[in-house]
Design a protein around this motif. Structure first.
Motif, mmCIF file in Angstrom:
data_model
loop_
_atom_site.group_PDB
_atom_site.id
_atom_site.type_symbol
_atom_site.label_atom_id
_atom_site.label_comp_id
_atom_site.label_asym_id
_atom_site.label_seq_id
_atom_site.Cartn_x
_atom_site.Cartn_y
_atom_site.Cartn_z
ATOM 1 N N ILE A 1 47.006 122.032 -12.190
ATOM 2 C CA ILE A 1 45.917 123.007 -12.231
ATOM 3 C C ILE A 1 45.243 122.981 -13.599
ATOM 4 O O ILE A 1 44.014 123.012 -13.700
ATOM 5 C CB ILE A 1 46.444 124.417 -11.889
ATOM 6 C CG1 ILE A 1 46.931 124.449 -10.443
ATOM 7 C CG2 ILE A 1 45.384 125.483 -12.149
ATOM 8 C CD1 ILE A 1 47.768 125.659 -10.093
ATOM 9 N N ASN A 2 46.038 122.909 -14.655
ATOM 10 C CA ASN A 2 45.469 122.837 -16.005
ATOM 11 C C ASN A 2 44.611 121.592 -16.181
ATOM 12 O O ASN A 2 43.589 121.635 -16.871
ATOM 13 C CB ASN A 2 46.574 122.878 -17.050
ATOM 14 C CG ASN A 2 47.184 124.257 -17.197
ATOM 15 O OD1 ASN A 2 46.583 125.258 -16.812
ATOM 16 N ND2 ASN A 2 48.386 124.307 -17.729
ATOM 17 N N ARG A 3 45.003 120.473 -15.573
ATOM 18 C CA ARG A 3 44.197 119.251 -15.654
ATOM 19 C C ARG A 3 42.823 119.461 -15.026
ATOM 20 O O ARG A 3 41.812 119.018 -15.570
ATOM 21 C CB ARG A 3 44.907 118.080 -14.967
ATOM 22 C CG ARG A 3 46.062 117.520 -15.783
ATOM 23 C CD ARG A 3 46.679 116.306 -15.141
ATOM 24 N NE ARG A 3 45.687 115.240 -15.008
ATOM 25 C CZ ARG A 3 45.652 114.380 -13.992
ATOM 26 N NH1 ARG A 3 46.534 114.447 -13.024
ATOM 27 N NH2 ARG A 3 44.725 113.451 -13.956
ATOM 28 N N VAL A 4 42.786 120.138 -13.876
ATOM 29 C CA VAL A 4 41.504 120.411 -13.216
ATOM 30 C C VAL A 4 40.653 121.319 -14.090
ATOM 31 O O VAL A 4 39.470 121.046 -14.331
ATOM 32 C CB VAL A 4 41.712 121.049 -11.822
ATOM 33 C CG1 VAL A 4 40.390 121.487 -11.223
ATOM 34 C CG2 VAL A 4 42.423 120.084 -10.895
ATOM 35 N N VAL A 5 41.241 122.399 -14.579
ATOM 36 C CA VAL A 5 40.509 123.368 -15.405
ATOM 37 C C VAL A 5 39.979 122.691 -16.666
ATOM 38 O O VAL A 5 38.847 122.943 -17.097
ATOM 39 C CB VAL A 5 41.404 124.575 -15.744
ATOM 40 C CG1 VAL A 5 40.775 125.466 -16.790
ATOM 41 C CG2 VAL A 5 41.724 125.356 -14.475
ATOM 42 N N THR A 6 40.763 121.810 -17.251
ATOM 43 C CA THR A 6 40.345 121.105 -18.464
ATOM 44 C C THR A 6 39.260 120.084 -18.171
ATOM 45 O O THR A 6 38.345 119.885 -18.971
ATOM 46 C CB THR A 6 41.566 120.410 -19.114
ATOM 47 O OG1 THR A 6 42.531 121.414 -19.434
ATOM 48 C CG2 THR A 6 41.182 119.667 -20.374
ATOM 49 N N ALA A 7 39.323 119.440 -17.009
ATOM 50 C CA ALA A 7 38.369 118.378 -16.677
ATOM 51 C C ALA A 7 37.006 118.908 -16.240
ATOM 52 O O ALA A 7 35.982 118.276 -16.513
ATOM 53 C CB ALA A 7 38.947 117.489 -15.576
ATOM 54 N N LEU A 8 36.957 120.026 -15.571
ATOM 55 C CA LEU A 8 35.687 120.515 -15.009
ATOM 56 C C LEU A 8 34.556 120.636 -16.027
ATOM 57 O O LEU A 8 33.438 120.234 -15.745
ATOM 58 C CB LEU A 8 35.898 121.838 -14.271
ATOM 59 C CG LEU A 8 36.469 121.700 -12.862
ATOM 60 C CD1 LEU A 8 36.839 123.062 -12.295
ATOM 61 C CD2 LEU A 8 35.492 120.983 -11.944
#
Length: 71
Positions: free
Chosen positions: A54-61
Motif C-alpha cells: 500500500i505504501n508503494r502505491v501511495v508513494t508512486a501515485l
C-alpha cells in the motif's frame, strides 16, 4: 469523494485517465486494474495488500500524471 461501506479486499479510486495511470504504475512494478472496460474510464481498482504494498502505491501515485495534474 464519499466512500461506500464495503467488505471487499479492494478499492476503487477515481484518478482521471485510468488507462494512463495504470500504465504508469505498471512501469513502477505496481499492477492495478483500469476500470475503463467496466464503464469507469476514470477509475482504477487497487487490491489491498500488505502495508508495504500500500505504501508503494501511495508513494508512486504523485509521480504519475496525477501528480502533475494530468491524470
Amino acid at each position: 469523494m464519499p466512500t461506500l461501506p464495503s467488505v471487499g479486499n479492494f478499492l476503487q479510486a477515481y484518478v482521471g485517465n485510468a488507462d494512463v495511470i495504470a500504465a504508469e504504475l505498471e512501469l513502477r512494478g505496481i499492477l492495478v486494474r483500469s476500470l475503463t472496460t467496466w464503464g469507469a474510464p476514470d477509475g482504477i481498482r487497487i487490491t489491498v495488500g500488505t502495508r508495504e504494498e500500500i505504501n508503494r502505491v501511495v508513494t508512486a501515485l504523485p509521480h504519475t500524471s496525477i501528480g502533475s495534474g494530468g491524470g
